[in-house]
Design a protein around this motif. Structure first.
Motif, mmCIF file in Angstrom:
data_model
loop_
_atom_site.group_PDB
_atom_site.id
_atom_site.type_symbol
_atom_site.label_atom_id
_atom_site.label_comp_id
_atom_site.label_asym_id
_atom_site.label_seq_id
_atom_site.Cartn_x
_atom_site.Cartn_y
_atom_site.Cartn_z
ATOM 1 N N TYR A 1 -7.202 16.322 -6.392
ATOM 2 C CA TYR A 1 -6.171 15.750 -5.824
ATOM 3 C C TYR A 1 -5.803 16.155 -4.333
ATOM 4 O O TYR A 1 -4.871 15.758 -3.636
ATOM 5 N N ALA A 2 -6.671 17.117 -3.885
ATOM 6 C CA ALA A 2 -6.305 17.744 -2.481
ATOM 7 C C ALA A 2 -6.305 16.775 -1.476
ATOM 8 O O ALA A 2 -5.733 16.535 -0.655
ATOM 9 N N ASP A 3 -7.343 15.738 -1.721
ATOM 10 C CA ASP A 3 -7.818 14.713 -0.847
ATOM 11 C C ASP A 3 -6.361 13.797 -0.868
ATOM 12 O O ASP A 3 -6.187 13.272 0.239
ATOM 13 N N ARG A 4 -5.672 13.508 -1.496
ATOM 14 C CA ARG A 4 -4.468 12.636 -1.692
ATOM 15 C C ARG A 4 -3.421 13.337 -0.540
ATOM 16 O O ARG A 4 -2.860 12.685 0.292
ATOM 17 N N LEU A 5 -3.303 14.621 -0.800
ATOM 18 C CA LEU A 5 -2.242 15.340 -0.085
ATOM 19 C C LEU A 5 -2.863 15.521 1.673
ATOM 20 O O LEU A 5 -1.840 14.929 2.347
ATOM 21 N N PHE A 6 -4.293 15.506 1.822
ATOM 22 C CA PHE A 6 -4.674 15.460 3.062
ATOM 23 C C PHE A 6 -4.554 14.364 3.841
ATOM 24 O O PHE A 6 -4.222 13.876 5.041
ATOM 25 N N ILE A 7 -4.961 12.980 3.032
ATOM 26 C CA ILE A 7 -4.738 11.689 3.470
ATOM 27 C C ILE A 7 -3.162 11.513 3.663
ATOM 28 O O ILE A 7 -2.873 10.687 4.980
ATOM 29 N N THR A 8 -2.324 11.828 2.944
ATOM 30 C CA THR A 8 -0.905 11.434 3.300
ATOM 31 C C THR A 8 -0.452 12.042 4.274
ATOM 32 O O THR A 8 0.268 11.395 5.384
ATOM 33 N N ASN A 9 -0.903 13.396 4.667
ATOM 34 C CA ASN A 9 -0.266 14.145 6.102
ATOM 35 C C ASN A 9 -1.266 13.963 7.134
ATOM 36 O O ASN A 9 -0.763 14.037 8.509
ATOM 37 N N MET A 10 -2.302 13.539 6.908
ATOM 38 C CA MET A 10 -3.469 13.414 8.303
ATOM 39 C C MET A 10 -3.530 11.896 8.667
ATOM 40 O O MET A 10 -3.915 11.591 9.790
ATOM 41 N N VAL A 11 -3.489 11.037 7.688
ATOM 42 C CA VAL A 11 -3.738 9.829 7.741
ATOM 43 C C VAL A 11 -2.609 8.831 7.749
ATOM 44 O O VAL A 11 -2.053 8.008 8.379
ATOM 45 N N GLY A 12 -2.002 8.745 6.410
ATOM 46 C CA GLY A 12 -0.851 8.161 6.064
ATOM 47 C C GLY A 12 -0.671 7.846 4.778
ATOM 48 O O GLY A 12 -1.576 7.690 3.980
ATOM 49 N N LEU A 13 0.559 7.693 4.193
ATOM 50 C CA LEU A 13 1.006 6.934 3.004
ATOM 51 C C LEU A 13 0.245 5.528 2.771
ATOM 52 O O LEU A 13 -0.221 5.300 1.555
ATOM 53 N N GLN A 14 0.202 4.758 3.526
ATOM 54 C CA GLN A 14 -0.399 3.413 3.284
ATOM 55 C C GLN A 14 -1.821 3.612 2.906
ATOM 56 O O GLN A 14 -2.504 2.899 2.170
ATOM 57 N N PRO B 1 0.807 -1.269 -0.058
ATOM 58 C CA PRO B 1 -0.122 0.030 0.003
ATOM 59 C C PRO B 1 0.882 1.147 -0.081
ATOM 60 O O PRO B 1 0.542 2.206 -0.474
ATOM 61 N N ALA B 2 2.040 1.422 0.740
ATOM 62 C CA ALA B 2 2.694 2.337 0.550
ATOM 63 C C ALA B 2 3.504 2.685 -0.601
ATOM 64 O O ALA B 2 3.517 3.532 -1.146
ATOM 65 N N ASP B 3 3.856 1.694 -1.483
ATOM 66 C CA ASP B 3 4.464 1.760 -2.755
ATOM 67 C C ASP B 3 3.591 2.303 -3.815
ATOM 68 O O ASP B 3 3.657 3.164 -4.486
ATOM 69 N N TYR B 4 2.092 1.876 -3.522
ATOM 70 C CA TYR B 4 0.985 2.486 -4.479
ATOM 71 C C TYR B 4 0.701 3.804 -3.952
ATOM 72 O O TYR B 4 0.325 4.411 -4.811
#
Length: 423
Positions: free
Chosen positions: A234-247, A40-43
């Motif tokens: 794409y803002a959702d991806r940045l928020f998820i990365t920083n608020m939840v995680g890359l996985q 999931p992190a790679d993806y």
């Protein structure tokens, strides 16, 4: 629908749909493969590559390529060839400030996005080659050469697919193999496309300050629209990365990819619809407004029906084709599919604003919607987790659609609400 839209439009839509389906088959066909080979992190890194590409993309060319669709009907072939070359010059020169951005702010961008700094150069190269491909694909559509458009798209698909398997299966790469395949295939097809339009005399090496000024005049007001659309998407991806995680981003991206199947279909239809509509609007006496409105309403119901069908198929799709680590991605499909259905409805009405060259209104509307989207993403993700990003995307697309529908009717009157005439 057949009585509303001409047979040529239906046939072109079919060709565009087939070529786009084959082109988009990469992420769909690769889902079982990638969810097996990548974590999931790679993806998540692969998904972040697309996010960064979409952020860089509006600044490459400053949306000047969009002017080609409008000027195609006004210029002869030789003048259009000069125009195309000058649009390409704009794309080349607007890359230079982005080079400076990477040199100066590369580390910061990498920290915020969790994306490797050295690979930011691949993002920039991918943006430039894709912008050039946009010119090529636009010319094929405007010429009604759907077969040529399809052949080029499918070729890109096959090249990208081949390189993906080569890098991941034979060279044992992970996310870097997937990204390399995308960049290399884009470069190859841009070179092939350049040769094709050169042979068709759609590229004339002659500098024109007037052409550059005209293309920028049409395109620059669209930058807020493009940036806003990027933020909404794409803002959702940045928020998820920083608020939840890359996985979690990796899992979300798989669900997003499946839901985006609705976007694939509506994009195929829109690619045939825009040249057809612009041709009709140039000769208002050649079409019936009431029938056009009726067709658009029927199309809206068609998109919603597709979302319903997709939701029914999701359990079977995930059970047999998606890796175990990504099963929770099914939770996002309904909302993303609905968001892209609404986006398809939006494209039907925003076309009237593009035709009347109300690009400032389009840009302002999209920026306002993007601001709302950012706020919704923050609060929804804070309260609901990654699924909140899907809620925010759907609501944002709905707000954008309603606002643009209103302004579309203000600048190009259509009998949207005169139901006695429509029925």
């Amino acid at each position: 629908m057949k009585s509303i839209f001409s047979n040529s439009l239906v046939k072109s839509t079919g060709v565009y749909a087939i070529s786009n389906i084959l082109n988009a088959a990469i992420p769909f066909v690769l889902l079982p493969y990638l969810t097996d080979k990548l974590s999931p992190a790679d993806y998540g890194i692969v998904s972040m590559f697309q996010v960064l590409f979409s952020i860089f993309n509006p600044f490459v060319g400053l949306s000047s390529e969009s002017a080609i669709s409008k000027r195609y009907f006004d210029l002869g072939k030789e003048k259009l060839g000069i125009y195309n070359f000058n649009v390409f010059l704009i794309q080349i020169f607007t890359v230079l400030p982005l080079v400076a951005v990477i040199v100066i702010f590369g580390s910061l961008i990498s920290d915020i996005s969790d994306f490797p700094k050295i690979w930011l150069w691949a993002v920039l190269l991918y943006s430039l080659t894709n912008k050039f491909l946009e010119i090529i694909f636009s010319l094929f559509r405007l010429e009604n050469k759907a077969a040529g458009f399809g052949a080029l798209k499918v070729s890109k698909t096959l090249v990208e697919l081949g390189f993906t398997f080569y890098f991941i299966s034979l060279l044992n790469q992970t996310w870097d193999g997937r990204i390399s395949a995308q960049v290399i295939s884009s470069i190859i097809l841009a070179l092939v496309g350049a040769y094709l339009i050169w042979k068709k005399n759609y590229f004339k090496l002659k500098f024109s300050k007037l052409n550059i000024k005209d293309a920028l005049k049409y395109g620059v007001p669209l930058i807020p629209h493009v940036i806003g659309a990027t933020l909404i998407t794409y803002a959702d991806r940045l928020f998820i990365t920083n608020m939840v995680g890359l996985q979690d981003l990796g899992v979300y991206s798989v669900g997003y990819q499946v839901g985006m199947g609705i976007g694939l279909i509506q994009t195929s239809i829109n690619q045939a619809y825009i040249p057809w509509l612009f041709g009709k609007l140039k000769k208002p006496e050649s079409f019936d407004k009431k029938k056009l409105v009726k067709g658009i309403y029927a199309y809206n119901f068609f998109l919603l029906a597709l979302v319903f069908i997709l939701v029914i198929l999701v359990p079977y799709l995930f059970k047999y084709f998606i890796g175990d680590e990504f099963q929770n991605a099914s939770n996002y499909v309904l909302w993303i599919g609905l968001a892209f259905a609404i986006n398809g409805m939006y494209k039907m009405v925003v076309a009237f604003l593009f035709y009347t060259e109300q690009t400032k209104i389009i840009g302002l509307g999209t920026i306002v919607t993007a601001a709302i989207n950012i706020i919704l993403n923050y609060f929804f993700i804070s309260n609901f987790g990654a699924i909140g990003a899907a809620y925010a995307t759907t609501i944002s697309f709905l707000i954008q659609y309603i606002a643009i529908w209103y302004f579309s009717n203000k600048y190009y009157k259509m009998p949207w609400f005169n139901f006695k005439k429509i029925v």
